[in-house]
Design an enzyme around this catalytic site. Structure first.
Site, PDB file in Angstrom:
ATOM      1  N   LYS A  96      -4.495 -10.539  -3.428  1.00  0.00           N
ATOM      2  CA  LYS A  96      -5.830 -10.232  -2.928  1.00  0.00           C
ATOM      3  C   LYS A  96      -6.845 -11.132  -3.620  1.00  0.00           C
ATOM      4  O   LYS A  96      -7.015 -11.085  -4.836  1.00  0.00           O
ATOM      5  CB  LYS A  96      -6.173  -8.762  -3.197  1.00  0.00           C
ATOM      6  CG  LYS A  96      -7.584  -8.396  -2.750  1.00  0.00           C
ATOM      7  CD  LYS A  96      -7.842  -6.915  -2.776  1.00  0.00           C
ATOM      8  CE  LYS A  96      -9.280  -6.618  -2.402  1.00  0.00           C
ATOM      9  NZ  LYS A  96      -9.584  -5.200  -2.401  1.00  0.00           N
ATOM     10  N   LYS A 137      -4.145 -11.047   1.490  1.00  0.00           N
ATOM     11  CA  LYS A 137      -5.492 -10.788   1.990  1.00  0.00           C
ATOM     12  C   LYS A 137      -6.532 -11.677   1.341  1.00  0.00           C
ATOM     13  O   LYS A 137      -6.505 -11.795   0.114  1.00  0.00           O
ATOM     14  CB  LYS A 137      -5.792  -9.322   1.674  1.00  0.00           C
ATOM     15  CG  LYS A 137      -7.188  -8.870   1.887  1.00  0.00           C
ATOM     16  CD  LYS A 137      -7.324  -7.468   1.415  1.00  0.00           C
ATOM     17  CE  LYS A 137      -8.760  -7.076   1.638  1.00  0.00           C
ATOM     18  NZ  LYS A 137      -9.148  -5.919   0.925  1.00  0.00           N
TER      19      LYS A 137
END
Ligand code: PBG
Length: 334
Positions: free
Chosen positions: A193, A246
Site C-alpha cells: 500500500k 494498492k
C-alpha cells in the site's frame, strides 16, 4: 514468417484464444456506512458513490445482490472521533452494526463481508495509528487494531482487511483472531500500500484526511517496487491469506511482480482517484466509459490480479450480465 493476425480474424477465434477474463465473482464492491439516520449522501468527488446510514443500507445492498456481486468491503464513518480512534473497536461501532445488519438479513447474509481495519476514519487527527509528539506509534497501535479486528469478526465479518500499514499487524491480528476462536477467518492484507495522492476522493468519502503531515512514515514510497516485495513476504510469513496491491493502475508492475514471486491470490484495489478520473472524463464525453473501465479491469487480470476491489463493480457486473448468455465474454464490451 509469423502471421499473428491469423488468431484474430473473427470474434469466435478471438474468444477462443483470449487469455484473461473478468468474472463477477472476483469483484469486490466498497461501501461507506455512516452513523446517523436517513442518510444517503453523494460523495461529490466520486459520482455514483454514496454514504449510507444503516437504515438506508438496504438500497445499496439490493443493488449489490441484483448485480450478482458476492463481496463487499465496508468502511465506517463514525459521528464522534477521538485521539485513540475508539469508534473502531466499539462493539456497537458503525461497521460492527452494519455487519450485524447484513448478517441478520436473509437476503444479504450470504454476501462476503470484508471489514477494512484501520483507525484513520476514527481518529480526530486522521492518522492510522496513535500519536505521540507528532510520531505515529507502531507497537502501541497494534492492540487497538487487533481489538478492532476481533470485534468485526465477532459481529460476523467474513474477512479481515488491515489497511493501516503498521509493522507486525498481520501477525498480531492472526493471533488475536485465533485466540478468540476465529481460526477460519482469512486476513486480506493491504501489503503493498503506497502513500498515494490517488486516495484523495476516498478521504472525502470516509472523512479520513490526516489533519497534519502525510502518511509517508507508514505507507510505502511510490518509487519502491522491491520494497513492496518485502512487505508481501513479511505479511505472508505473518499469516496473510490474500494480498492487496494498492493503488492499482499506476502500480501494475507491482501486481505482476507479486504474481511472479508469490503463490497467493492477489487483489487489485482500483482506488478512489482512479475511479474519479474515469468518471470525470466520461462525464465530459471524452472517453467511452464502459470500454475504458473494462479495459482497466482486464488489465488488472492480465497483470496477475485474481480479484478486483472497485467502485465500478456494480456497473461492471451489470455489463457482464448483459453478456451472460455468451459466458461472460467481454469482447462485445471492449
Ligand atoms: C484507510 C484506507 C484508505 C483507503 C483504503 N483504506 C485511505 C488511506 O490510506 O488514506 C483508500 C481507498 C481509496 O482511495 O479508494 N487507511
Amino acid at each position: 514468417m509469423e502471421r499473428t493476425r491469423r488468431l484474430r480474424t473473427n470474434a469466435a477465434i478471438r474468444d477462443m484464444v483470449r487469455e484473461n477474463h473478468v468474472r463477477v465473482e472476483e469483484l469486490i464492491y466498497p461501501i461507506f456506512v455512516i452513523e446517523g439516520k436517513n442518510i444517503c449522501h453523494l460523495v461529490e468527488s466520486m459520482p455514483g458513490i454514496y454514504q449510507y446510514s444503516i437504515d438506508r443500507l438496504k438500497e445499496e445492498l439490493d443493488r449489490v445482490i441484483t448485480a450478482g456481486i458476492k463481496a463487499v468491503l465496508l468502511f465506517g464513518i463514525p459521528e464522534h472521533k477521538d485521539e485513540v480512534g475508539s469508534g473502531a473497536y466499539d462493539e456497537h461501532g458503525i461497521v460492527q452494526e452494519a455487519i450485524r445488519f447484513i448478517k441478520a438479513n436473509e437476503r444479504y447474509k450470504n454476501l462476503i463481508v470484508i471489514a477494512d481495519v484501520c483507525l484513520c476514519e476514527y481518529t480526530s487527527h486522521g492518522h492510522c495509528g496513535l500519536i505521540q509528539n507528532g510520531v505515529i506509534l507502531n507497537d502501541e497501535t497494534l492492540p487497538l487494531l487487533t481489538k478492532t479486528a476481533v470485534s468485526y469478526a465477532r459481529a460476523g465479518a467474513d474477512i479481515i482487511a488491515p489497511s493501516d500499514m503498521m509493522d507486525m499487524r498481520v501477525a498480531k491480528i492472526r493471533q488475536a483472531l485465533d485466540e478468540n476462536g476465529f481460526i477460519y477467518i482469512p486476513i486480506m492484507a493491504y501489503s503493498a500500500k503506497f502513500a498515494s495522492a490517488f486516495y484523495g476522493p476516498f478521504r472525502d468519502a470516509a472523512h479520513s484526511a490526516p489533519s497534519f503531515g502525510d502518511r509517508k512514515t507508514y505507507q510505502m514510497d511510490s518509487a519502491n517496487g522491491r520494497e513492496a516485495m518485502r512487505e508481501v513476504e513479511e505479511d505472508l510469513l505473518e499469516g496473510a491469506d490474500l494480498i492487496i496491491a494498492k493503488p492499482a493502475m499506476a502500480y501494475m508492475d507491482i501486481i505482476r511482480d507479486i504474481s511472479l514471486q508469490f503463490n497467493v491470490p492477489i487483489v487489485a484495489y482500483n482506488v478512489s482517484g482512479e475511479y474519479s478520473m474515469v468518471k470525470a472524463a466520461a462525464e465530459k464525453g471524452w472517453i467511452d466509459e464502459k470500454k475504458v473501465v473494462m479495459e482497466i479491469m482486464i488489465g488488472f487480470k492480465r497483470a496477475g490480479a485474481k480479484m478486483i476491489i472497485t467502485y465500478h463493480a456494480l456497473e461492471v457486473a451489470a455489463w457482464l450480465k448483459e453478456r451472460e448468455g455468451d459466458g461472460y465474454k467481454i469482447e462485445s464490451i471492449i
